[in-house]
Design a protein around this motif. Structure first.
Motif, short mmCIF file in Angstrom:
data_model
loop_
_atom_site.label_atom_id
_atom_site.label_comp_id
_atom_site.label_asym_id
_atom_site.label_seq_id
_atom_site.Cartn_x
_atom_site.Cartn_y
_atom_site.Cartn_z
N GLU A 56 -16.31 -35.19 -1.93
CA GLU A 56 -16.88 -34.36 -3.00
C GLU A 56 -16.09 -33.06 -3.16
N ALA A 57 -15.72 -32.44 -2.03
CA ALA A 57 -14.97 -31.19 -2.10
C ALA A 57 -13.57 -31.43 -2.67
N ALA A 58 -12.89 -32.49 -2.21
CA ALA A 58 -11.54 -32.78 -2.71
C ALA A 58 -11.57 -33.13 -4.19
N ALA A 59 -12.58 -33.90 -4.62
CA ALA A 59 -12.67 -34.29 -6.03
C ALA A 59 -13.03 -33.09 -6.90
N ARG A 60 -13.91 -32.24 -6.44
CA ARG A 60 -14.32 -31.08 -7.23
C ARG A 60 -13.19 -30.07 -7.36
N LEU A 61 -12.45 -29.86 -6.27
CA LEU A 61 -11.37 -28.88 -6.27
C LEU A 61 -10.04 -29.47 -6.71
N GLN A 62 -10.01 -30.83 -6.83
CA GLN A 62 -8.78 -31.55 -7.21
C GLN A 62 -7.63 -31.22 -6.27
N SER A 63 -8.00 -31.06 -4.99
CA SER A 63 -6.98 -30.73 -3.99
C SER A 63 -7.52 -31.00 -2.60
N VAL A 64 -6.79 -31.81 -1.83
CA VAL A 64 -7.18 -32.07 -0.45
C VAL A 64 -7.02 -30.81 0.38
N PHE A 85 -8.78 -42.53 -4.96
CA PHE A 85 -7.64 -41.74 -5.45
C PHE A 85 -6.44 -42.67 -5.62
N SER A 86 -5.60 -42.37 -6.56
CA SER A 86 -4.33 -43.09 -6.73
C SER A 86 -3.21 -42.07 -6.82
N LYS A 87 -2.00 -42.50 -6.42
CA LYS A 87 -0.87 -41.58 -6.44
C LYS A 87 -0.42 -41.36 -7.87
N GLU A 88 -0.05 -40.11 -8.14
CA GLU A 88 0.49 -39.76 -9.45
C GLU A 88 1.60 -38.74 -9.22
N GLY A 89 2.83 -39.22 -9.27
CA GLY A 89 3.96 -38.36 -8.94
C GLY A 89 3.88 -37.96 -7.48
N ARG A 90 3.93 -36.63 -7.26
CA ARG A 90 3.84 -36.12 -5.90
C ARG A 90 2.40 -35.80 -5.51
N GLY A 91 1.46 -36.01 -6.45
CA GLY A 91 0.06 -35.72 -6.17
C GLY A 91 -0.80 -36.97 -6.26
N VAL A 92 -2.10 -36.74 -6.41
CA VAL A 92 -3.05 -37.85 -6.54
C VAL A 92 -4.00 -37.55 -7.68
N LYS A 93 -4.64 -38.61 -8.19
CA LYS A 93 -5.68 -38.43 -9.20
C LYS A 93 -6.81 -39.39 -8.88
N LEU A 144 -13.91 -41.12 -10.20
CA LEU A 144 -14.56 -40.25 -11.18
C LEU A 144 -16.07 -40.47 -11.19
N ARG A 145 -16.46 -41.73 -11.09
CA ARG A 145 -17.89 -42.04 -11.10
C ARG A 145 -18.58 -41.47 -9.87
N LEU A 146 -17.94 -41.64 -8.71
CA LEU A 146 -18.55 -41.12 -7.48
C LEU A 146 -18.52 -39.60 -7.45
N ARG A 147 -17.45 -39.00 -8.01
CA ARG A 147 -17.39 -37.54 -8.06
C ARG A 147 -18.59 -36.95 -8.81
N ASP A 148 -18.88 -37.55 -9.97
CA ASP A 148 -19.99 -37.03 -10.76
C ASP A 148 -21.33 -37.18 -10.03
#
Length: 303
Positions: free
Chosen positions: A15-23, A53-61, A67-71
């Motif tokens: 939840e924290a990683a998804a909300r902040l969009q950063s591990v 999460f899936s890799k996107e470039g050097r980051g993740v999305k 998204l469903r679980l984040r909400d």
């Protein structure tokens, strides 16, 4: 596949990683390492059987599942945060109800109540007086201040404050004050002694602790409560027995004298708190009481 909730630590990390969009930011918020958050997210993905999460470039999305679980998780954790905040505020605003024997309340606590209210302004203390057996498990009490002997029961958190010391006291108004104030302790054995029905063992305990034969004690006028006993002593009606803490102000101001001193008993003055009721206010009150009893000043910071 498990049908119950995933590990809550894993959900919290996700939840924290998804909300902040950063591990990394999630790790900082949770005061753990980047690797610890990553491991919890992998644990959650393994439990659910899909990627969040899936890799996107050097980051993740976040994936669609992420998204469903984040909400859902965000809403649930926000409700929990809000409810916990309300409960904490409810505790802060509610009065702290302290049970206390009436004699201790009248002779020691009330004279110090103004100072306590100034030094612990957020305590919102409400006092409940009682005589005889004061039950610290009584519903509605947050804590109880009383004299008792160990061992302490397992279902109570007991903050020991000071040892009990008891001794005979008399007033300068006593008709035989001049003679009694110079008498040896054993000369009290022939004196009709004021006593209290609520503490019949006090005189024998003092006599035995002073090396005297308690069987030779002569009981005079009896009183139902210690408060009345000490009022009688102040009026010069006889020699009374009392805990040192409850007559300390009278001794300091010369209203009572203790020519024979005080002896320690097995009892302790302690603050009793139900173990199931963790309340920081009880710890602050215990600290204040302990310092007040030891004579320290400017001792407790504002809560």
């Amino acid at each position: 596949m498990s049908q119950g909730l995933p590990p809550l630590n894993a959900l919290r990390a996700f939840e924290a990683a998804a909300r902040l969009q950063s591990v990394s930011q999630a790790a900082a918020e949770l005061s753990v390492t980047h690797g610890a958050v990553s491991r919890q997210i992998r644990l959650l993905e393994d439990d659910l059987g899909l990627a969040l999460f899936s890799k996107e470039g050097r980051g993740v999305k976040l994936t669609d599942a992420g998204l469903r679980l984040r909400d859902s998780a965000g809403e649930a954790f926000e409700r929990l945060r809000s409810t916990c905040a309300e409960l904490r505020q409810q505790t802060v605003d509610a009065p702290f109800v302290l049970g206390c024997p009436g004699s201790l309340l009248a002779r020691w606590f009330i004279p110090r109540l103004d100072r306590l209210n100034r030094e612990l302004p957020d305590l919102h203390l409400q006092l409940s007086a009682s005589e005889g057996d004061l039950d610290p498990r009584k519903p509605g009490l947050d804590a109880t201040l009383l004299y008792a002997e160990p061992p302490w029961p397992a279902d109570m958190q007991v903050h020991e404050l000071t040892v009990e010391r008891i001794g005979p006291v008399l007033s300068p108004h006593h008709p035989r004050y001049a003679a009694l104030s110079q008498a040896r302790p054993d000369e009290l054995l022939g004196e009709p002694l004021l006593h209290t029905i609520s503490r019949p063992q006090a005189w024998p305990a003092w006599a035995n602790g002073s090396g005297l034969d308690s069987a030779r004690l002569q009981m005079g006028q009896g009183f139902e409560h210690l408060y009345f006993l000490l009022e009688a002593a102040l009026a010069g009606l006889g020699v009374a027995i009392a805990p040192q803490q409850l007559v300390a102000d009278d001794l300091r101001q010369g209203r009572l004298l203790a020519p024979w001193g005080f002896i320690e008993t097995r009892a302790r003055l302690a603050l009793w708190v139900p173990a199931r009721r963790l309340d920081r206010r009880a710890e602050r009150l215990a600290e204040w009481l302990r310092n007040e009893l030891s004579g320290k000043v400017n001792h407790v910071a504002t809560m």
